[in-house]
Design a protein around this motif. Structure first.
Motif, PDB file in Angstrom:
ATOM      1  N   UNK A 146       0.862  -1.187   0.000  1.00 21.40           N
ATOM      2  CA  UNK A 146       0.000   0.000   0.000  1.00 21.40           C
ATOM      3  C   UNK A 146       0.895   1.233   0.000  1.00 21.40           C
ATOM      4  N   UNK A 147       0.290   2.342  -0.200  1.00 22.78           N
ATOM      5  CA  UNK A 147       0.992   3.618  -0.134  1.00 22.78           C
ATOM      6  C   UNK A 147       0.366   4.414   0.996  1.00 22.78           C
ATOM      7  N   UNK A 148       1.235   4.834   1.925  1.00 22.20           N
ATOM      8  CA  UNK A 148       0.753   5.670   3.015  1.00 22.20           C
ATOM      9  C   UNK A 148       0.765   4.943   4.347  1.00 22.20           C
ATOM     10  N   UNK A 149       0.921   5.741   5.393  1.00 18.95           N
ATOM     11  CA  UNK A 149       0.906   5.228   6.762  1.00 18.95           C
ATOM     12  C   UNK A 149      -0.143   5.994   7.575  1.00 18.95           C
ATOM     13  N   UNK A 150      -1.375   5.565   7.591  1.00 18.66           N
ATOM     14  CA  UNK A 150      -1.848   4.323   6.959  1.00 18.66           C
ATOM     15  C   UNK A 150      -2.238   4.548   5.512  1.00 18.66           C
ATOM     16  N   UNK A 151      -2.383   3.398   4.791  1.00 23.19           N
ATOM     17  CA  UNK A 151      -2.862   3.454   3.430  1.00 23.19           C
ATOM     18  C   UNK A 151      -4.379   3.302   3.391  1.00 23.19           C
ATOM     19  N   UNK A 152      -4.882   3.218   2.175  1.00 27.27           N
ATOM     20  CA  UNK A 152      -6.341   3.160   2.026  1.00 27.27           C
ATOM     21  C   UNK A 152      -6.802   1.945   1.238  1.00 27.27           C
ATOM     22  N   UNK A 153      -5.875   1.026   0.899  1.00 29.46           N
ATOM     23  CA  UNK A 153      -6.267  -0.187   0.173  1.00 29.46           C
ATOM     24  C   UNK A 153      -6.438  -1.307   1.204  1.00 29.46           C
ATOM     25  N   UNK A 154      -7.644  -1.772   1.453  1.00 22.65           N
ATOM     26  CA  UNK A 154      -7.889  -2.768   2.504  1.00 22.65           C
ATOM     27  C   UNK A 154      -7.141  -4.070   2.241  1.00 22.65           C
ATOM     28  N   UNK A 155      -6.840  -4.744   3.321  1.00 22.62           N
ATOM     29  CA  UNK A 155      -6.235  -6.067   3.259  1.00 22.62           C
ATOM     30  C   UNK A 155      -7.254  -7.071   3.787  1.00 22.62           C
ATOM     31  N   UNK A 156      -7.647  -8.021   2.955  1.00 16.21           N
ATOM     32  CA  UNK A 156      -8.646  -9.022   3.337  1.00 16.21           C
ATOM     33  C   UNK A 156      -7.996 -10.110   4.186  1.00 16.21           C
ATOM     34  N   UNK A 157      -8.702 -10.501   5.233  1.00 16.34           N
ATOM     35  CA  UNK A 157      -8.218 -11.546   6.138  1.00 16.34           C
ATOM     36  C   UNK A 157      -9.034 -12.807   5.864  1.00 16.34           C
ATOM     37  N   UNK A 158      -8.413 -13.867   5.396  1.00 15.71           N
ATOM     38  CA  UNK A 158      -9.186 -15.102   5.232  1.00 15.71           C
ATOM     39  C   UNK A 158      -9.523 -15.664   6.621  1.00 15.71           C
ATOM     40  N   UNK A 159     -10.683 -16.240   6.819  1.00 13.77           N
ATOM     41  CA  UNK A 159     -11.799 -16.412   5.925  1.00 13.77           C
ATOM     42  C   UNK A 159     -12.788 -15.277   6.085  1.00 13.77           C
ATOM     43  N   UNK A 160     -12.541 -14.438   7.088  1.00 20.44           N
ATOM     44  CA  UNK A 160     -13.462 -13.345   7.350  1.00 20.44           C
ATOM     45  C   UNK A 160     -12.679 -12.240   8.026  1.00 20.44           C
ATOM     46  N   UNK A 161     -12.925 -10.998   7.672  1.00 19.88           N
ATOM     47  CA  UNK A 161     -12.245  -9.885   8.310  1.00 19.88           C
ATOM     48  C   UNK A 161     -11.500  -9.035   7.298  1.00 19.88           C
ATOM     49  N   UNK A 162     -11.215  -7.811   7.733  1.00 13.54           N
ATOM     50  CA  UNK A 162     -10.574  -6.871   6.819  1.00 13.54           C
ATOM     51  C   UNK A 162      -9.827  -5.807   7.607  1.00 13.54           C
ATOM     52  N   UNK A 163      -8.576  -5.581   7.198  1.00 14.26           N
ATOM     53  CA  UNK A 163      -7.810  -4.441   7.704  1.00 14.26           C
ATOM     54  C   UNK A 163      -8.007  -3.322   6.689  1.00 14.26           C
ATOM     55  N   UNK A 164      -8.817  -2.346   7.077  1.00 16.34           N
ATOM     56  CA  UNK A 164      -9.199  -1.304   6.115  1.00 16.34           C
ATOM     57  C   UNK A 164      -8.082  -0.295   5.869  1.00 16.34           C
ATOM     58  N   UNK A 165      -7.149  -0.160   6.817  1.00 14.68           N
ATOM     59  CA  UNK A 165      -6.151   0.892   6.722  1.00 14.68           C
ATOM     60  C   UNK A 165      -4.767   0.326   7.038  1.00 14.68           C
ATOM     61  N   UNK A 166      -4.257  -0.572   6.200  1.00 17.23           N
ATOM     62  CA  UNK A 166      -2.931  -1.147   6.454  1.00 17.23           C
ATOM     63  C   UNK A 166      -1.831  -0.102   6.217  1.00 17.23           C
ATOM     64  N   UNK A 167      -0.642  -0.390   6.746  1.00 14.57           N
ATOM     65  CA  UNK A 167       0.474   0.544   6.681  1.00 14.57           C
ATOM     66  C   UNK A 167       1.458   0.126   5.591  1.00 14.57           C
ATOM     67  N   UNK A 168       2.096   1.131   5.045  1.00 21.45           N
ATOM     68  CA  UNK A 168       3.119   0.889   4.027  1.00 21.45           C
ATOM     69  C   UNK A 168       4.424   0.431   4.661  1.00 21.45           C
ATOM     70  N   UNK A 169       4.781   0.987   5.811  1.00 19.88           N
ATOM     71  CA  UNK A 169       6.068   0.703   6.430  1.00 19.88           C
ATOM     72  C   UNK A 169       5.868   0.042   7.800  1.00 19.88           C
ATOM     73  N   UNK A 170       6.770  -0.878   8.159  1.00 24.29           N
ATOM     74  CA  UNK A 170       6.725  -1.436   9.522  1.00 24.29           C
ATOM     75  C   UNK A 170       6.916  -0.319  10.545  1.00 24.29           C
ATOM     76  N   UNK A 171       6.050  -0.229  11.489  1.00 27.55           N
ATOM     77  CA  UNK A 171       6.137   0.817  12.508  1.00 27.55           C
ATOM     78  C   UNK A 171       5.748   2.173  12.000  1.00 27.55           C
ATOM     79  N   UNK A 172       5.041   2.213  10.874  1.00 30.88           N
ATOM     80  CA  UNK A 172       4.673   3.482  10.278  1.00 30.88           C
ATOM     81  C   UNK A 172       3.720   4.302  11.124  1.00 30.88           C
ATOM     82  N   UNK A 173       3.214   3.750  12.181  1.00 33.14           N
ATOM     83  CA  UNK A 173       2.314   4.488  13.071  1.00 33.14           C
ATOM     84  C   UNK A 173       3.078   5.375  14.048  1.00 33.14           C
ATOM     85  N   UNK A 174       4.423   5.347  13.949  1.00 36.02           N
ATOM     86  CA  UNK A 174       5.223   6.271  14.767  1.00 36.02           C
ATOM     87  C   UNK A 174       5.444   5.656  16.087  1.00 36.02           C
TER      88      UNK A 174
END
Length: 712
Positions: free
Chosen positions: A684-712
């Motif tokens: 993704x691009x951005x910390x956080x980004x805006x492209x959701x990450x789907x979690x099998x079999x159910x669930x979604x991370x709507x705002x994943x991060x581009x960089x490890x520890x990108x949340x500061x």
């Protein structure tokens, strides 16, 4: 000549002319009688009957006679002696009826060298002062005695029931007999009898005294797979001396028994105990040799007994006091027992805890040549270094240093004591190394326990500190804490034990900078222990590293749980745990959470585990944040049947099969502003980004991060 004098002279002359006769019994025509009954009918008191070889029916002897049998005489049917002073020699008597083969219904009779058998009792004596000597007896119930002052001497007695029974009488004597029966000698409701110098072989009970007082049993040899060699129940003032008892379950059993002397006996190889007392009081147990038994001496629920000058050697337990109070031990020698001295509350519930430990045990008692120090109500003392067993009961400010103790049930025992300190001591090959019960503010430091069942044990105690102590090769646990409050384990170590460090039903305890390595089960276990802290510990190469079960509001911080077979850290059936800054790597699973709620799991490293980094099952309302979850073989995070958990600001990368799986309704981000997690398999691009990450079999991370520890 005067008339009276003449009458006396005539009487003397007539008496001297009447002599005792000898009557012959023989089936032939030349005898005086063909049957015993016929001879008795012809005989007068004082006569002798000689019986020739042959088979004869039984008879009733109703006058005082001497009866001799030759070899080959067999009496088929009961023989009843109804007259006093009869003498019976060399008869063979047998009956198939339920009556006794020989009945002694009168007194002062003698039965010598007879062979007597029957379907029930061989001999029944209801008369006083009878003697049965040098006879061979074979029947289910050998000899039954119901009258005083009978003697059984030098007899061989064999049967499937009771050898000799003495019932409701006194003054009887059994001596120099060989008895093989299910019960050798049974004395019931009888006083002042003696059982002396007999050999008794039995698979049941050798000598039984029930409700019987003032009896003597001495010089007997008892062997076989018996339940009890000598068994006393509800009896008093008996003397048990110089007997040899070997090979059964219990040598001498004293149940509900008072004021008996048990002295100079030799008890060898009895499975449970050489001498066993239950609810017994006022006993004198002295100068006994107790060798290779389960317990040399075992007292259960017994009080006010004296145990003096006994030798207990090569037993499993030398001397055991279980649920027993106020006993006196003096001059006893315990040597080469697996566990020399055992004192505990058994199953007792009638007295207070300290009462069960209130014993008078002085330094004259020796273990492998060194004295016992058993202190009751003492304060301000230093324990000498030659101590072989240490007991501190209701003591204050006692110090012990540099002790070396082995082969004890408990090496060091502290009960209801406070402010005591044990330093730089070692305990080996004991059931428990150091045990504290209902004690406060004691410090155990720099001590070593090896090859015990439990190394260090605190029960129902407060403010205990274990500092820099080491437990190794313990069969159950290196450290165990039960029902304790404000306990500290600091820089302690448990190695190669069954379980390392375990806390049960305890509160506000702290385990810090400890190590639990190569234990067969848990390294550190908390069960039903609330508000405890585990900080800076290492749990490595165990079955499970750190395990919490039913323990609420506990904190796990900065621990290393590495290379454990199953879980590095597991929390089950609890709430409000805080799991922070731990390293759980190279385990089966990093952290396992089951049936728990409101727990916080943050800042942990969960990498290189052979299954999952974090696995959760049926858990709710937990907060999982700030963790690094990487390179796990199956999945980084696996949620099964979980709801309403928040997972965000975690680094989830390079897990082999999948980074995460979730079949429930959980939250994989904290909203647009705070964002979700970093995923190595989702660009993704951005910390956080805006492209959701789907979690099998159910669930979604709507705002994943581009960089490890990108949340500061």
């Amino acid at each position: 000549m005067r008339p009276v004098a003449a009458f006396i002279l005539i009487s003397i002359l007539l008496a001297s002319s009447v002599q005792a006769r000898v009557l012959i019994v023989d089936p032939g025509d030349s005898s005086d009688a063909k049957t015993i009954s016929a001879a008795v009918f012809k005989a007068s008191p004082g006569d002798t009957i000689q019986i020739q070889p042959g088979r004869y029916p039984g008879a009733i002897i109703d006058r005082s006679l001497k009866i001799y049998g030759q070899e080959g005489v067999s009496i088929e049917g009961p023989l009843s002696i109804n007259a006093p002073g009869c003498e019976i020699y060399d008869l063979k008597i047998n009956t198939s009826r339920s009556d006794a083969s020989l009945s002694l219904l009168s007194g002062d009779c003698q039965v010598i060298r007879c062979t007597i058998s029957g379907e029930k009792a061989a001999v029944s004596s209801e008369g006083s002062n009878n003697t049965i000597a040098n006879c061979s007896i074979s029947s289910p119930a050998g000899i039954e005695i119901f009258a005083p002052d009978n003697r059984v001497l030098g007899c061989h007695i064999q049967g499937s029931g009771i050898g000799v029974r003495i019932n409701q009488t006194s003054g009887c004597w059994v001596e120099d007999c060989t008895i093989a029966a299910l019960q050798g000698v049974l004395i019931e409701d009888s006083d002042r009898n003696g059982v002396v110098n007999n050999t008794i072989l039995t698979d049941g009970l050798g000598l039984v005294l029930t409700r019987s007082d003032g009896n003597v049993a001495s010089g007997n040899n008892l062997s076989g797979a018996f339940v009890s060699g000598i068994d006393m129940l509800n009896s008093r003032f008996n003397d048990i001396a110089a007997n040899k008892i070997e090979g059964g379950k219990v040598g001498i059993s004293l149940r509900v028994t008072e004021h008996c002397n048990v002295t100079s006996n030799w008890c060898l190889g009895n499975e449970r105990a050489g001498i066993y007392g239950n609810e017994a009081s006022g006993l004198m147990l002295a100068e006994n040799d107790l060798i290779e038994n389960g317990n040399g001496i075992l007292l259960s629920a017994s009080a006010d007994n004296i145990i003096r000058s006994n030798l207990a050697s090569h037993n499993v337990y030398g001397i055991s006091l279980r649920g027993s109070a106020k006993n006196l031990l003096q001059d006893n020698l315990m040597e080469l027992n697996r566990y020399n001295l055992r004192i505990d509350d058994g199953d007792g519930a009638d007295l207070s805890l300290q009462d069960y430990y209130d014993q008078d045990i002085d330094r004259s008692n020796m273990i492998d040549g060194r004295p016992i120090y058993y202190l009751v109500g003492k304060s301000g003392m230093n324990v000498p270094e030659d101590c072989a067993f240490l007991g501190l009961i209701s003591c204050r400010e006692i110090s012990a240093r540099n002790l070396t103790i082995s082969n004890s049930s408990v090496g060091m025992l502290l009960v209801n004591s406070s402010g005591c300190r044990i330093q730089n001591s070692s305990i080996d090959l004991s059931e428990e190394g150091i045990l504290l019960r209902a004690s406060n503010d004691c410090i155990i430091s720099d001590c070593r326990v090896r090859e015990c069942n439990v190394g260090f044990d605190s029960r129902d105690s407060r403010g205990i500190q274990f500092v820099a102590d080491h437990a190794q090769d313990c069969a159950a646990e290196g450290f165990r804490v039960d029902g304790s409050l404000n306990l500290l384990l600091l820089k302690c170590n448990s190695t190669a034990s069954n379980s390392g460090i375990s806390l049960h039903s305890s509160r506000l305890c702290r385990v810090q900078d400890c190590s639990a390595v190569r234990n067969a089960k848990e390294g550190l276990l908390l069960s039903l222990s609330h508000r405890c802290s585990l900080v800076g510990n290492q749990a490595a190469s165990n079955d499970r590293g750190i395990a919490l079960t039913g323990s609420n509001a506990c904190a796990l911080e900065s621990n290393f749980a590495i290379s454990n077979q199953k879980d590095g850290i597991s929390i089950e059936q609890l709430s409000d745990a805080e799991v922070k800054g731990n390293n759980a790597t190279n385990n089966g699973q990093g952290i396992f959470v089951q049936s728990s709620k409101r727990s916080k799991i943050s800042g942990n490293v969960l990498c290189n585990n052979s299954r999952y980094g974090l696995r959760m099952s049926t858990s709710t309302s937990c907060n999982i944040t700030g963790n690094e979850i990487c390179s796990n073989q199956i999945a980084g995070i696996n949620l099964v049947d979980c709801t309403d958990n928040f997972l965000y600001h975690n680094i989830i990368r390079d897990n082999i099969i999948q980074n995460a799986a979730d079949n429930g309704n959980n939250h994989w981000d904290a909203g647009a502003e705070a964002g979700g997690n970093y995923w190595s398999d989702h660009e993704v691009v951005g910390d956080p980004g805006s492209v959701p990450r789907t979690i099998p079999a159910q669930g979604q991370d709507r705002y994943p991060f581009q960089h490890p520890g990108g949340w500061g």
